[in-house]
Motif scaffolding. Sequence first.
Motif, PDB file in Angstrom:
ATOM      1  N   LYS A   1     -14.097  17.349  37.819  1.00  0.00           N
ATOM      2  CA  LYS A   1     -12.752  17.718  37.356  1.00  0.00           C
ATOM      3  C   LYS A   1     -11.743  16.981  38.212  1.00  0.00           C
ATOM      4  CE  LYS A   1      -9.933  20.647  35.204  1.00  0.00           C
ATOM      5  NZ  LYS A   1     -10.111  21.901  34.558  1.00  0.00           N
ATOM      6  N   TYR A   2     -10.780  16.302  37.558  1.00  0.00           N
ATOM      7  CA  TYR A   2      -9.807  15.488  38.277  1.00  0.00           C
ATOM      8  C   TYR A   2      -8.448  15.624  37.616  1.00  0.00           C
ATOM      9  CZ  TYR A   2      -7.472  11.316  40.070  1.00  0.00           C
ATOM     10  OH  TYR A   2      -6.590  10.460  40.658  1.00  0.00           O
ATOM     11  N   GLY A   3      -7.449  15.918  38.415  1.00  0.00           N
ATOM     12  CA  GLY A   3      -6.089  15.992  37.899  1.00  0.00           C
ATOM     13  C   GLY A   3      -5.129  15.354  38.874  1.00  0.00           C
ATOM     14  N   SER A   4      -4.244  14.511  38.367  1.00  0.00           N
ATOM     15  CA  SER A   4      -3.268  13.842  39.221  1.00  0.00           C
ATOM     16  C   SER A   4      -2.056  13.478  38.380  1.00  0.00           C
ATOM     17  CB  SER A   4      -3.881  12.580  39.840  1.00  0.00           C
ATOM     18  OG  SER A   4      -2.978  12.007  40.752  1.00  0.00           O
ATOM     19  N   PRO A   5      -0.854  13.943  38.760  1.00  0.00           N
ATOM     20  CA  PRO A   5       0.331  13.558  37.996  1.00  0.00           C
ATOM     21  C   PRO A   5       0.613  12.067  38.160  1.00  0.00           C
ATOM     22  CG  PRO A   5       0.972  14.732  39.975  1.00  0.00           C
ATOM     23  CD  PRO A   5      -0.535  14.786  39.893  1.00  0.00           C
ATOM     24  N   LEU A   6       1.276  11.506  37.189  1.00  0.00           N
ATOM     25  CA  LEU A   6       1.596  10.079  37.243  1.00  0.00           C
ATOM     26  C   LEU A   6       2.619   9.793  38.329  1.00  0.00           C
ATOM     27  CD1 LEU A   6       1.904   9.357  33.429  1.00  0.00           C
ATOM     28  CD2 LEU A   6      -0.041   8.876  34.919  1.00  0.00           C
ATOM     29  N   GLY A   7       2.435   8.697  39.018  1.00  0.00           N
ATOM     30  CA  GLY A   7       3.373   8.291  40.057  1.00  0.00           C
ATOM     31  C   GLY A   7       2.960   6.959  40.632  1.00  0.00           C
ATOM     32  N   GLU A   8       3.902   6.222  41.151  1.00  0.00           N
ATOM     33  CA  GLU A   8       3.611   4.904  41.705  1.00  0.00           C
ATOM     34  C   GLU A   8       3.612   4.904  43.227  1.00  0.00           C
ATOM     35  OE1 GLU A   8       6.606   2.366  40.102  1.00  0.00           O
ATOM     36  OE2 GLU A   8       6.113   2.860  38.037  1.00  0.00           O
ATOM     37  N   ASP A   9       4.102   5.960  43.832  1.00  0.00           N
ATOM     38  CA  ASP A   9       4.335   5.973  45.266  1.00  0.00           C
ATOM     39  C   ASP A   9       3.497   7.056  45.936  1.00  0.00           C
ATOM     40  OD1 ASP A   9       5.477   5.101  47.586  1.00  0.00           O
ATOM     41  OD2 ASP A   9       7.358   6.181  47.314  1.00  0.00           O
ATOM     42  N   GLY A  10       2.173   6.922  45.892  1.00  0.00           N
ATOM     43  CA  GLY A  10       1.286   7.916  46.474  1.00  0.00           C
ATOM     44  C   GLY A  10       0.568   8.713  45.405  1.00  0.00           C
ATOM     45  N   THR A  11      -0.239   9.677  45.845  1.00  0.00           N
ATOM     46  CA  THR A  11      -1.025  10.484  44.909  1.00  0.00           C
ATOM     47  C   THR A  11      -1.010  11.952  45.290  1.00  0.00           C
ATOM     48  OG1 THR A  11      -3.060  10.122  46.175  1.00  0.00           O
ATOM     49  CG2 THR A  11      -2.626   8.593  44.359  1.00  0.00           C
ATOM     50  N   ILE A  12      -1.139  12.790  44.284  1.00  0.00           N
ATOM     51  CA  ILE A  12      -1.360  14.224  44.429  1.00  0.00           C
ATOM     52  C   ILE A  12      -2.535  14.521  43.507  1.00  0.00           C
ATOM     53  CG2 ILE A  12      -0.433  16.541  44.082  1.00  0.00           C
ATOM     54  CD1 ILE A  12       2.376  15.302  44.348  1.00  0.00           C
ATOM     55  N   THR A  13      -3.643  14.985  44.063  1.00  0.00           N
ATOM     56  CA  THR A  13      -4.877  15.094  43.283  1.00  0.00           C
ATOM     57  C   THR A  13      -5.524  16.467  43.424  1.00  0.00           C
ATOM     58  OG1 THR A  13      -5.284  12.741  43.672  1.00  0.00           O
ATOM     59  CG2 THR A  13      -7.139  14.051  42.910  1.00  0.00           C
ATOM     60  N   TRP A  14      -5.953  17.038  42.294  1.00  0.00           N
ATOM     61  CA  TRP A  14      -6.801  18.241  42.268  1.00  0.00           C
ATOM     62  C   TRP A  14      -8.172  17.792  41.817  1.00  0.00           C
ATOM     63  CZ3 TRP A  14      -6.561  23.247  43.675  1.00  0.00           C
ATOM     64  CH2 TRP A  14      -7.606  24.063  43.243  1.00  0.00           C
ATOM     65  N   GLU A  15      -9.240  18.235  42.508  1.00  0.00           N
ATOM     66  CA  GLU A  15     -10.583  17.888  42.065  1.00  0.00           C
ATOM     67  C   GLU A  15     -11.575  18.990  42.386  1.00  0.00           C
ATOM     68  OE1 GLU A  15     -11.704  14.181  43.859  1.00  0.00           O
ATOM     69  OE2 GLU A  15     -11.574  14.961  45.880  1.00  0.00           O
ATOM     70  N   ALA A  16     -12.667  19.020  41.619  1.00  0.00           N
ATOM     71  CA  ALA A  16     -13.737  19.995  41.797  1.00  0.00           C
ATOM     72  C   ALA A  16     -14.969  19.508  41.035  1.00  0.00           C
ATOM     73  CB  ALA A  16     -13.318  21.365  41.285  1.00  0.00           C
ATOM     74  N   ILE A  17     -16.102  20.127  41.311  1.00  0.00           N
ATOM     75  CA  ILE A  17     -17.349  19.847  40.603  1.00  0.00           C
ATOM     76  C   ILE A  17     -17.735  21.125  39.850  1.00  0.00           C
ATOM     77  CG2 ILE A  17     -19.796  19.268  40.837  1.00  0.00           C
ATOM     78  CD1 ILE A  17     -18.981  17.778  43.444  1.00  0.00           C
ATOM     79  N   PRO A  18     -17.551  21.159  38.518  1.00  0.00           N
ATOM     80  CA  PRO A  18     -17.871  22.363  37.752  1.00  0.00           C
ATOM     81  C   PRO A  18     -19.324  22.398  37.261  1.00  0.00           C
ATOM     82  CG  PRO A  18     -16.633  20.833  36.385  1.00  0.00           C
ATOM     83  CD  PRO A  18     -16.775  20.193  37.746  1.00  0.00           C
ATOM     84  N   LEU A  19     -19.973  23.535  37.463  1.00  0.00           N
ATOM     85  CA  LEU A  19     -21.268  23.841  36.854  1.00  0.00           C
ATOM     86  C   LEU A  19     -20.993  24.888  35.781  1.00  0.00           C
ATOM     87  CD1 LEU A  19     -23.458  24.390  40.040  1.00  0.00           C
ATOM     88  CD2 LEU A  19     -23.502  22.398  38.544  1.00  0.00           C
ATOM     89  N   GLU A  20     -21.518  24.667  34.571  1.00  0.00           N
ATOM     90  CA  GLU A  20     -21.217  25.584  33.466  1.00  0.00           C
ATOM     91  C   GLU A  20     -22.473  25.954  32.693  1.00  0.00           C
ATOM     92  OE1 GLU A  20     -18.399  23.588  30.968  1.00  0.00           O
ATOM     93  OE2 GLU A  20     -16.882  23.506  32.533  1.00  0.00           O
ATOM     94  N   ILE A  21     -22.513  27.214  32.262  1.00  0.00           N
ATOM     95  CA  ILE A  21     -23.531  27.683  31.323  1.00  0.00           C
ATOM     96  C   ILE A  21     -22.797  28.469  30.244  1.00  0.00           C
ATOM     97  CG2 ILE A  21     -25.540  29.154  30.958  1.00  0.00           C
ATOM     98  CD1 ILE A  21     -26.386  28.539  33.809  1.00  0.00           C
ATOM     99  N   ILE A  22     -22.985  28.046  28.991  1.00  0.00           N
ATOM    100  CA  ILE A  22     -22.285  28.679  27.867  1.00  0.00           C
ATOM    101  C   ILE A  22     -23.292  29.027  26.789  1.00  0.00           C
ATOM    102  CG2 ILE A  22     -20.401  28.461  26.202  1.00  0.00           C
ATOM    103  CD1 ILE A  22     -19.395  26.057  27.878  1.00  0.00           C
ATOM    104  N   GLN A  23     -23.204  30.241  26.271  1.00  0.00           N
ATOM    105  CA  GLN A  23     -24.026  30.671  25.133  1.00  0.00           C
ATOM    106  C   GLN A  23     -23.152  30.641  23.888  1.00  0.00           C
ATOM    107  OE1 GLN A  23     -27.454  31.510  25.081  1.00  0.00           O
ATOM    108  NE2 GLN A  23     -27.016  31.256  22.910  1.00  0.00           N
ATOM    109  N   PHE A  24     -23.523  29.820  22.912  1.00  0.00           N
ATOM    110  CA  PHE A  24     -22.766  29.679  21.674  1.00  0.00           C
ATOM    111  C   PHE A  24     -23.473  30.336  20.516  1.00  0.00           C
ATOM    112  CE2 PHE A  24     -21.180  25.968  24.012  1.00  0.00           C
ATOM    113  CZ  PHE A  24     -19.827  26.057  23.772  1.00  0.00           C
ATOM    114  N   TYR A  25     -22.676  30.798  19.559  1.00  0.00           N
ATOM    115  CA  TYR A  25     -23.174  31.222  18.252  1.00  0.00           C
ATOM    116  C   TYR A  25     -22.540  30.286  17.231  1.00  0.00           C
ATOM    117  CZ  TYR A  25     -23.872  33.763  13.955  1.00  0.00           C
ATOM    118  OH  TYR A  25     -24.230  34.098  12.678  1.00  0.00           O
ATOM    119  N   ARG A  26     -23.365  29.686  16.390  1.00  0.00           N
ATOM    120  CA  ARG A  26     -22.879  28.738  15.387  1.00  0.00           C
ATOM    121  C   ARG A  26     -22.974  29.363  13.998  1.00  0.00           C
ATOM    122  NH1 ARG A  26     -22.403  23.066  14.547  1.00  0.00           N
ATOM    123  NH2 ARG A  26     -23.144  22.611  16.633  1.00  0.00           N
ATOM    124  N   ALA A  27     -21.852  29.257  13.277  1.00  0.00           N
ATOM    125  CA  ALA A  27     -21.798  29.695  11.882  1.00  0.00           C
ATOM    126  C   ALA A  27     -21.176  28.552  11.087  1.00  0.00           C
ATOM    127  CB  ALA A  27     -20.970  30.966  11.734  1.00  0.00           C
TER     128      ALA A  27
END
Length: 159
Positions: A49-75
Amino acid sequence: DMLGGDTVVTGTCTACGTPEQKANNGLAINAGGVMINDAYETQATIGYKYGSPLGEDGTITWEAIPLEIIQFYRASNMRIGLGFIYQINPRLVVDVPGLNYENNYDNAFGTLVQIGWAPAGEPYTIELRYSPVTYKQNNSAYPREVNGSVFGIFSNFYF
């Protein structure tokens, strides 16, 4: 993700204006597998996961490593899922003129609900997701909790 949680930093610089980064807001790229049993699908992934607002003069960054388990029902062409997310190493890195620091957060556990359109026989889905999660800062004498709940659009591609 379209809507992140709490604003964790707002920067100000000549070239980039006032960029703002919200907790858990950004782009997620995951890889994993899906097990299908009739109308039920179990999906397990790991990603970045990576998030960074646009800018030319430096960076501000959010990051993480997501593990996910999802149970779906399909119709037919729709599927709905409930699941869990565990985010490893969530952190905020700020490197703009006059401001340079890193906030680290404890690994975070959250839930998610996802609903989407999955055309039969096609190798993709388009989905909406809501995932509530709270992060606790772990590298400060005065740790604070931040809301990282997000609402976003996801797409899955199968091969």
